[in-house]
Design a protein around this motif. Structure first.
Motif, PDB file in Angstrom:
ATOM      1  N   ASP A 284       0.818  -1.214   0.000  1.00  0.00           N
ATOM      2  CA  ASP A 284       0.000   0.000   0.000  1.00  0.00           C
ATOM      3  C   ASP A 284       0.850   1.261   0.000  1.00  0.00           C
ATOM      4  OD1 ASP A 284      -2.633   1.264   0.155  1.00  0.00           O
ATOM      5  OD2 ASP A 284      -1.996   1.899   2.155  1.00  0.00           O
ATOM      6  N   ALA A 285       2.161   1.121   0.215  1.00  0.00           N
ATOM      7  CA  ALA A 285       3.048   2.284   0.288  1.00  0.00           C
ATOM      8  C   ALA A 285       3.549   2.667  -1.104  1.00  0.00           C
ATOM      9  CB  ALA A 285       4.225   1.993   1.209  1.00  0.00           C
ATOM     10  N   ASP A 286       3.843   3.929  -1.280  1.00  0.00           N
ATOM     11  CA  ASP A 286       4.440   4.412  -2.527  1.00  0.00           C
ATOM     12  C   ASP A 286       5.963   4.369  -2.459  1.00  0.00           C
ATOM     13  OD1 ASP A 286       1.946   5.667  -3.956  1.00  0.00           O
ATOM     14  OD2 ASP A 286       1.877   6.392  -1.891  1.00  0.00           O
ATOM     15  N   ILE A 287       6.496   4.678  -1.282  1.00  0.00           N
ATOM     16  CA  ILE A 287       7.936   4.745  -1.075  1.00  0.00           C
ATOM     17  C   ILE A 287       8.293   3.958   0.176  1.00  0.00           C
ATOM     18  CG2 ILE A 287       9.913   6.276  -0.619  1.00  0.00           C
ATOM     19  CD1 ILE A 287       8.292   8.534  -1.970  1.00  0.00           C
ATOM     20  N   ALA A 288       9.351   3.160   0.088  1.00  0.00           N
ATOM     21  CA  ALA A 288       9.887   2.468   1.261  1.00  0.00           C
ATOM     22  C   ALA A 288      11.265   3.038   1.552  1.00  0.00           C
ATOM     23  CB  ALA A 288       9.971   0.963   1.025  1.00  0.00           C
ATOM     24  N   VAL A 289      11.555   3.245   2.828  1.00  0.00           N
ATOM     25  CA  VAL A 289      12.806   3.882   3.226  1.00  0.00           C
ATOM     26  C   VAL A 289      13.625   2.948   4.092  1.00  0.00           C
ATOM     27  CG1 VAL A 289      13.811   5.749   4.598  1.00  0.00           C
ATOM     28  CG2 VAL A 289      11.911   6.221   3.062  1.00  0.00           C
ATOM     29  N   HIS A 290      14.905   2.896   3.789  1.00  0.00           N
ATOM     30  CA  HIS A 290      15.887   2.193   4.623  1.00  0.00           C
ATOM     31  C   HIS A 290      16.970   3.222   4.916  1.00  0.00           C
ATOM     32  CE1 HIS A 290      19.893   0.368   4.937  1.00  0.00           C
ATOM     33  NE2 HIS A 290      19.294  -0.633   5.538  1.00  0.00           N
ATOM     34  N   ILE A 313      14.247   4.161  -1.201  1.00  0.00           N
ATOM     35  CA  ILE A 313      15.387   5.002  -0.846  1.00  0.00           C
ATOM     36  C   ILE A 313      16.163   4.253   0.228  1.00  0.00           C
ATOM     37  CG2 ILE A 313      16.153   7.184   0.140  1.00  0.00           C
ATOM     38  CD1 ILE A 313      13.630   8.473  -0.903  1.00  0.00           C
ATOM     39  N   ALA A 314      17.464   4.031   0.011  1.00  0.00           N
ATOM     40  CA  ALA A 314      18.268   3.230   0.929  1.00  0.00           C
ATOM     41  C   ALA A 314      19.591   3.913   1.234  1.00  0.00           C
ATOM     42  CB  ALA A 314      18.518   1.840   0.343  1.00  0.00           C
ATOM     43  N   ALA A 315      20.190   3.504   2.336  1.00  0.00           N
ATOM     44  CA  ALA A 315      21.485   4.041   2.742  1.00  0.00           C
ATOM     45  C   ALA A 315      22.567   3.601   1.760  1.00  0.00           C
ATOM     46  CB  ALA A 315      21.833   3.572   4.154  1.00  0.00           C
ATOM     47  N   ASN A 316      23.505   4.481   1.488  1.00  0.00           N
ATOM     48  CA  ASN A 316      24.503   4.246   0.441  1.00  0.00           C
ATOM     49  C   ASN A 316      25.771   3.576   0.960  1.00  0.00           C
ATOM     50  OD1 ASN A 316      25.474   6.392   1.911  1.00  0.00           O
ATOM     51  ND2 ASN A 316      25.927   7.701   0.147  1.00  0.00           N
ATOM     52  N   SER A 317      25.608   2.500   1.697  1.00  0.00           N
ATOM     53  CA  SER A 317      26.767   1.753   2.180  1.00  0.00           C
ATOM     54  C   SER A 317      26.374   0.309   2.449  1.00  0.00           C
ATOM     55  CB  SER A 317      27.324   2.385   3.470  1.00  0.00           C
ATOM     56  OG  SER A 317      26.350   2.332   4.506  1.00  0.00           O
ATOM     57  N   GLY A 318      27.384  -0.581   2.458  1.00  0.00           N
ATOM     58  CA  GLY A 318      27.153  -1.969   2.815  1.00  0.00           C
ATOM     59  C   GLY A 318      26.284  -2.721   1.840  1.00  0.00           C
ATOM     60  N   GLY A 330      16.049   2.526  -7.607  1.00  0.00           N
ATOM     61  CA  GLY A 330      15.983   3.088  -6.269  1.00  0.00           C
ATOM     62  C   GLY A 330      16.956   4.242  -6.152  1.00  0.00           C
ATOM     63  N   LEU A 331      16.960   4.879  -5.003  1.00  0.00           N
ATOM     64  CA  LEU A 331      17.893   5.970  -4.731  1.00  0.00           C
ATOM     65  C   LEU A 331      18.754   5.594  -3.529  1.00  0.00           C
ATOM     66  CD1 LEU A 331      15.590   9.130  -5.084  1.00  0.00           C
ATOM     67  CD2 LEU A 331      17.108   8.127  -6.802  1.00  0.00           C
ATOM     68  N   ALA A 343      15.816  15.868   0.137  1.00  0.00           N
ATOM     69  CA  ALA A 343      15.748  16.150  -1.304  1.00  0.00           C
ATOM     70  C   ALA A 343      15.411  14.891  -2.090  1.00  0.00           C
ATOM     71  CB  ALA A 343      17.067  16.740  -1.782  1.00  0.00           C
ATOM     72  N   ALA A 344      15.989  13.753  -1.683  1.00  0.00           N
ATOM     73  CA  ALA A 344      15.681  12.487  -2.348  1.00  0.00           C
ATOM     74  C   ALA A 344      14.215  12.124  -2.163  1.00  0.00           C
ATOM     75  CB  ALA A 344      16.582  11.382  -1.801  1.00  0.00           C
ATOM     76  N   LEU A 345      13.706  12.294  -0.943  1.00  0.00           N
ATOM     77  CA  LEU A 345      12.288  12.039  -0.687  1.00  0.00           C
ATOM     78  C   LEU A 345      11.410  12.924  -1.564  1.00  0.00           C
ATOM     79  CD1 LEU A 345      12.246  11.786   3.221  1.00  0.00           C
ATOM     80  CD2 LEU A 345      11.493   9.998   1.653  1.00  0.00           C
TER      81      LEU A 345
END
Length: 396
Positions: A284-290, A313-318, A330-331, A343-345
């Motif tokens: 049901d979500a449009d965007i998922a965030v990590h 949208i996810a963290a840029n490491s690992g 994804g971003l 800004a990414a959101l």
């Protein structure tokens, strides 16, 4: 709680893979273990699971008809944890050794041929269990063994211990594998695969109605507070659902609730608590965030969100670097940089076409991470047979 011990054999061969875990909580590593055991069974590989504490995963394994035993003993997981009492540590370690000896007895009686430690604590207990049962011990590594999480001294000790006592490693990502000592050790990367989900595509919401979801335990390193701070400076006012409960005696949820109130977000934020299957919320979500502030070993929830049709949208490491292609499916952002994160959101909230296209590409990416593929890699690495005759040794 103990289930009666019974000897089991795989459809082809005499292998019985027994997974050892110190907790049966519904956490990432334990969920991955349940999925893997189920997929191995489907391939004709006999499995069983030994826990040292009860929890939701015990009933889930019963539901899936996977043999499971809970070894009751003196071991208390809270006595051996990062930031725990130093004075309690020796007692906790001794209890782990004692429990490991008991686990070895269970493994021997049940006819296990391979032990797989599913956590760092399970590695210590598994060392004792493997010695008693005279079985090889494989370390299934779900955490990056780095100073970032364990501290420099303890991380070094754990790396050396793993190298000395284990016959090989199964790492949940290349990032995790690189944090280990692998010289002259058999090792393989087996991404935690997800089980098939069918989520129909739907029309993207307009910017004013966008829904955001974040799935993960309510812990500081998971970074739910970073999302709240980014939302506070966002140009839009999306609704956000946090899925996950607090474990191991932590109460980060209260702090997050107070922060949401301080930032004036309380009317837009929902804390759903632990949800056994968050697929419907993600669908049901449009965007998922990590947005983990500590480097994530892999990121199963990212793959689950992609499969559910979310723009991510996810963290840029690992581990996320091994899942997401930035700007394609994804971003990737530095979640500690509030301005860039916001800004990414905003870029995804504002552009519904880009959001929709990214979500569709994310669905395609998620098909690379199936539990069937994971099970095939693990079965081959362990040298156990399956119905298709896949076997042999994993790569070193």
């Amino acid at each position: 709680m103990r289930q009666s011990i019974r000897r089991r054999r795989s459809v082809r061969g005499d292998d019985l893979v027994t997974f050892i875990s110190h907790t049966a909580a519904a956490s990432g590593a334990e969920l991955a273990t349940v999925r893997l055991a189920t997929a191995l069974e489907a391939k004709g590989v006999a499995t069983s699971v030994l826990f040292t504490d009860t929890g939701p995963m015990v009933e889930e394994l019963h539901r899936r008809a996977i043999p499971v035993n809970v070894v009751s003993g003196p071991f208390d997981s809270s006595r051996v944890r990062i930031g725990g009492s130093v004075t309690a540590l020796p007692i906790g370690v001794w209890h782990m050794v004692h429990t490991g000896w008991t686990l070895g007895g269970f493994a021997k009686q049940s006819g296990s041929t391979i032990l797989v430690a599913e956590s760092t604590k399970a590695l210590l207990m598994g060392t004792i269990a493997a010695r008693r049962a005279r079985l090889p011990l494989i370390w299934h590594v779900h955490d990056r063994i780095s100073s970032e999480y364990f501290g420099t001294a303890l991380a070094s000790i754990i790396r050396v211990l793993g190298w000395v006592v284990s016959a090989g490693y199964i790492a949940n990502s290349t990032s995790t594998l690189k944090s280990l000592l692998t010289s002259r050790k058999r090792a393989v990367v087996a991404y935690p695969g997800i089980e098939p989900v069918v989520v129909p595509s739907r029309e993207p919401r307009p910017p004013a109605e966008v829904e955001i979801a974040m799935v993960g335990r309510l812990e500081r390193w998971k970074g739910q507070d970073l999302l709240l701070r980014a939302l506070a400076v966002s140009a839009f006012r999306p609704s956000v659902t946090f899925v996950g409960g607090a474990h191991f005696g932590e109460d980060f949820g209260t702090e997050l609730t107070e922060l949401a109130r301080e930032l004036g977000l309380q009317d837009r934020v929902t804390f759903a608590g632990h949800v056994s299957d968050p697929t419907s919320i993600l669908a049901d979500a449009d965007i998922a965030v990590h947005c983990s502030r500590t480097t994530e070993p892999f990121g199963q929830v990212i793959v689950e969100a992609m499969a559910a049709g979310c723009a991510v949208i996810a963290a840029n490491s690992g581990g996320p670097l091994e899942i997401v292609s930035d700007g394609v499916d994804g971003l990737l952002v530095d979640p500690t940089d509030t301005t860039s994160f916001a800004a990414a959101l905003d870029s995804l909230i504002e552009d519904s076409d880009r959001r929709s296209e990214m979500a569709e590409r994310a669905r395609a990416t998620s098909t690379r991470f199936t539990i069937e593929e994971t099970a095939a890699i693990v079965a081959q690495f362990l040298g156990v047979a399956d119905r298709d005759g896949v076997g042999g040794r994993g790569r070193g």
